[in-house]
Design a protein around this motif. Structure first.
Motif, PDB file in Angstrom:
ATOM      1  N   UNK A  24     -28.135  55.557 -40.907  1.00 32.09           N
ATOM      2  CA  UNK A  24     -27.523  54.237 -40.975  1.00 32.09           C
ATOM      3  C   UNK A  24     -28.545  53.162 -40.627  1.00 32.09           C
ATOM      4  N   UNK A  25     -29.383  53.423 -39.653  1.00 30.68           N
ATOM      5  CA  UNK A  25     -30.412  52.461 -39.275  1.00 30.68           C
ATOM      6  C   UNK A  25     -31.512  52.322 -40.308  1.00 30.68           C
ATOM      7  N   UNK A  26     -31.733  53.369 -41.125  1.00 28.99           N
ATOM      8  CA  UNK A  26     -32.798  53.331 -42.130  1.00 28.99           C
ATOM      9  C   UNK A  26     -32.342  52.768 -43.467  1.00 28.99           C
ATOM     10  N   UNK A  27     -31.062  52.785 -43.736  1.00 35.76           N
ATOM     11  CA  UNK A  27     -30.587  52.365 -45.051  1.00 35.76           C
ATOM     12  C   UNK A  27     -30.999  50.945 -45.437  1.00 35.76           C
ATOM     13  N   UNK A  28     -31.054  49.990 -44.508  1.00 29.66           N
ATOM     14  CA  UNK A  28     -31.504  48.652 -44.920  1.00 29.66           C
ATOM     15  C   UNK A  28     -32.919  48.626 -45.513  1.00 29.66           C
ATOM     16  N   UNK A  29     -33.709  49.650 -45.265  1.00 29.20           N
ATOM     17  CA  UNK A  29     -35.033  49.731 -45.895  1.00 29.20           C
ATOM     18  C   UNK A  29     -34.901  49.962 -47.399  1.00 29.20           C
ATOM     19  N   UNK A  32     -30.155  46.116 -49.320  1.00 30.06           N
ATOM     20  CA  UNK A  32     -29.659  45.112 -48.380  1.00 30.06           C
ATOM     21  C   UNK A  32     -28.139  45.129 -48.230  1.00 30.06           C
ATOM     22  N   UNK A  33     -27.454  45.422 -49.328  1.00 27.10           N
ATOM     23  CA  UNK A  33     -25.996  45.354 -49.305  1.00 27.10           C
ATOM     24  C   UNK A  33     -25.427  46.256 -50.394  1.00 27.10           C
ATOM     25  N   UNK A  34     -24.125  46.291 -50.478  1.00 23.01           N
ATOM     26  CA  UNK A  34     -23.461  47.176 -51.438  1.00 23.01           C
ATOM     27  C   UNK A  34     -23.800  46.808 -52.888  1.00 23.01           C
ATOM     28  N   UNK A  35     -23.944  45.527 -53.163  1.00 24.05           N
ATOM     29  CA  UNK A  35     -24.294  45.108 -54.523  1.00 24.05           C
ATOM     30  C   UNK A  35     -25.665  45.632 -54.929  1.00 24.05           C
ATOM     31  N   UNK A  36     -26.617  45.580 -54.003  1.00 29.37           N
ATOM     32  CA  UNK A  36     -27.941  46.102 -54.334  1.00 29.37           C
ATOM     33  C   UNK A  36     -27.891  47.623 -54.509  1.00 29.37           C
ATOM     34  N   UNK A  37     -27.098  48.312 -53.701  1.00 31.92           N
ATOM     35  CA  UNK A  37     -26.933  49.754 -53.866  1.00 31.92           C
ATOM     36  C   UNK A  37     -26.356  50.055 -55.246  1.00 31.92           C
ATOM     37  N   UNK A  38     -25.358  49.293 -55.674  1.00 27.27           N
ATOM     38  CA  UNK A  38     -24.777  49.475 -57.017  1.00 27.27           C
ATOM     39  C   UNK A  38     -25.850  49.284 -58.089  1.00 27.27           C
ATOM     40  N   UNK A  39     -26.654  48.233 -57.925  1.00 26.99           N
ATOM     41  CA  UNK A  39     -27.712  47.942 -58.890  1.00 26.99           C
ATOM     42  C   UNK A  39     -28.716  49.094 -58.959  1.00 26.99           C
ATOM     43  N   UNK A  40     -29.093  49.623 -57.817  1.00 23.67           N
ATOM     44  CA  UNK A  40     -30.042  50.734 -57.789  1.00 23.67           C
ATOM     45  C   UNK A  40     -29.468  51.989 -58.444  1.00 23.67           C
ATOM     46  N   UNK A  41     -28.197  52.222 -58.265  1.00 22.38           N
ATOM     47  CA  UNK A  41     -27.579  53.447 -58.776  1.00 22.38           C
ATOM     48  C   UNK A  41     -27.237  53.373 -60.253  1.00 22.38           C
ATOM     49  N   UNK A  86     -23.065  53.470 -44.986  1.00 22.59           N
ATOM     50  CA  UNK A  86     -23.505  52.105 -44.695  1.00 22.59           C
ATOM     51  C   UNK A  86     -22.367  51.098 -44.546  1.00 22.59           C
ATOM     52  N   UNK A  87     -21.260  51.331 -45.214  1.00 25.29           N
ATOM     53  CA  UNK A  87     -20.167  50.358 -45.253  1.00 25.29           C
ATOM     54  C   UNK A  87     -18.845  51.112 -45.113  1.00 25.29           C
ATOM     55  N   UNK A  88     -17.781  50.434 -44.832  1.00 26.67           N
ATOM     56  CA  UNK A  88     -16.483  51.121 -44.719  1.00 26.67           C
ATOM     57  C   UNK A  88     -15.863  51.381 -46.097  1.00 26.67           C
ATOM     58  N   UNK A  89     -16.587  52.093 -46.958  1.00 25.09           N
ATOM     59  CA  UNK A  89     -16.116  52.376 -48.310  1.00 25.09           C
ATOM     60  C   UNK A  89     -15.634  53.808 -48.411  1.00 25.09           C
ATOM     61  N   UNK A  90     -14.388  53.997 -48.759  1.00 27.16           N
ATOM     62  CA  UNK A  90     -13.873  55.354 -48.976  1.00 27.16           C
ATOM     63  C   UNK A  90     -14.499  55.899 -50.255  1.00 27.16           C
ATOM     64  N   UNK A  91     -15.011  57.124 -50.197  1.00 27.13           N
ATOM     65  CA  UNK A  91     -15.647  57.700 -51.391  1.00 27.13           C
ATOM     66  C   UNK A  91     -14.653  57.950 -52.521  1.00 27.13           C
ATOM     67  N   UNK A  92     -15.088  57.669 -53.744  1.00 28.93           N
ATOM     68  CA  UNK A  92     -14.347  58.056 -54.940  1.00 28.93           C
ATOM     69  C   UNK A  92     -14.894  59.404 -55.404  1.00 28.93           C
TER      70      UNK A  92
END
Length: 176
Positions: A24-29, A32-41, A86-92
């Motif tokens: 969790x502490x390393x994920x910001x490396x 930055x946020x859920x939108x950027x994670x979506x973009x990366x994926x 990283x966020x309070x997102x329930x997995x799909x």
């Protein structure tokens, strides 16, 4: 029976809970946020870079699989595992993610492309996000078209168009 070990960069073993806290502490490396994670994926090349970066930090394929098991998300995507940590997102589940994408694919691609993409999504649901890597495009075409790549291109268009279809539809898997 198998076991997955988690290790701190200094070489000491970690429990799964300690590893999740450290991660969790390393994920910001990595994002930055859920939108950027979506973009990366949503694109195979940036997703591959994300996976490589995670592996360099000690979160390889085995550790990701163990994290999926810990959070009861064995049938979920990499995105869902990371978003859960990283966020309070329930997995799909991958099935839910694929169904959401199919609804959009039906309006964005022709019937032949939809048939191929449904085939790809079935493999994604069964085998995981690895099936969406560009290195899988050739094998998936061969499997769908009984080793007749020429038939695939006759059905789906030029090699570049097929690649763009394969890469382009993936953004619909990760819409918010």
């Amino acid at each position: 029976m198998s076991a997955t070990s988690f290790w701190h960069p200094d070489g000491t073993p970690l429990s799964a809970a300690q590893f999740m806290e450290a991660l969790f502490g390393q994920l910001p490396e990595f994002f930055r946020d859920e939108d950027e994670l979506r973009t990366l994926c949503r694109a195979p090349d940036t997703r591959r870079k994300l996976l490589a970066g995670l592996a360099e930090k000690g979160l390889g394929k085995d550790q990701l699989a163990e994290m999926q098991r810990i959070i009861n998300a064995e049938n979920s995507d990499l995105f869902d595992v990371l978003a859960f940590v990283a966020y309070p997102e329930a997995p799909l589940s991958r099935e839910e993610r694929a169904e959401r994408a199919r609804a959009v694919i039906g309006t964005q691609f022709n019937d032949r492309q939809q048939g191929f993409l449904s085939f790809v999504l079935a493999h994604y649901v069964t085998a995981g996000v690895e099936e969406l890597d560009e290195t899988k495009l050739g094998p998936l075409l061969k499997l769908k078209y009984n080793n007749a790549i020429a038939d695939a291109f006759a059905d789906l268009g030029t090699p570049d168009a097929v690649r763009q279809t394969f890469v382009g539809f993936q953004r619909y898997l990760y819409q918010g």
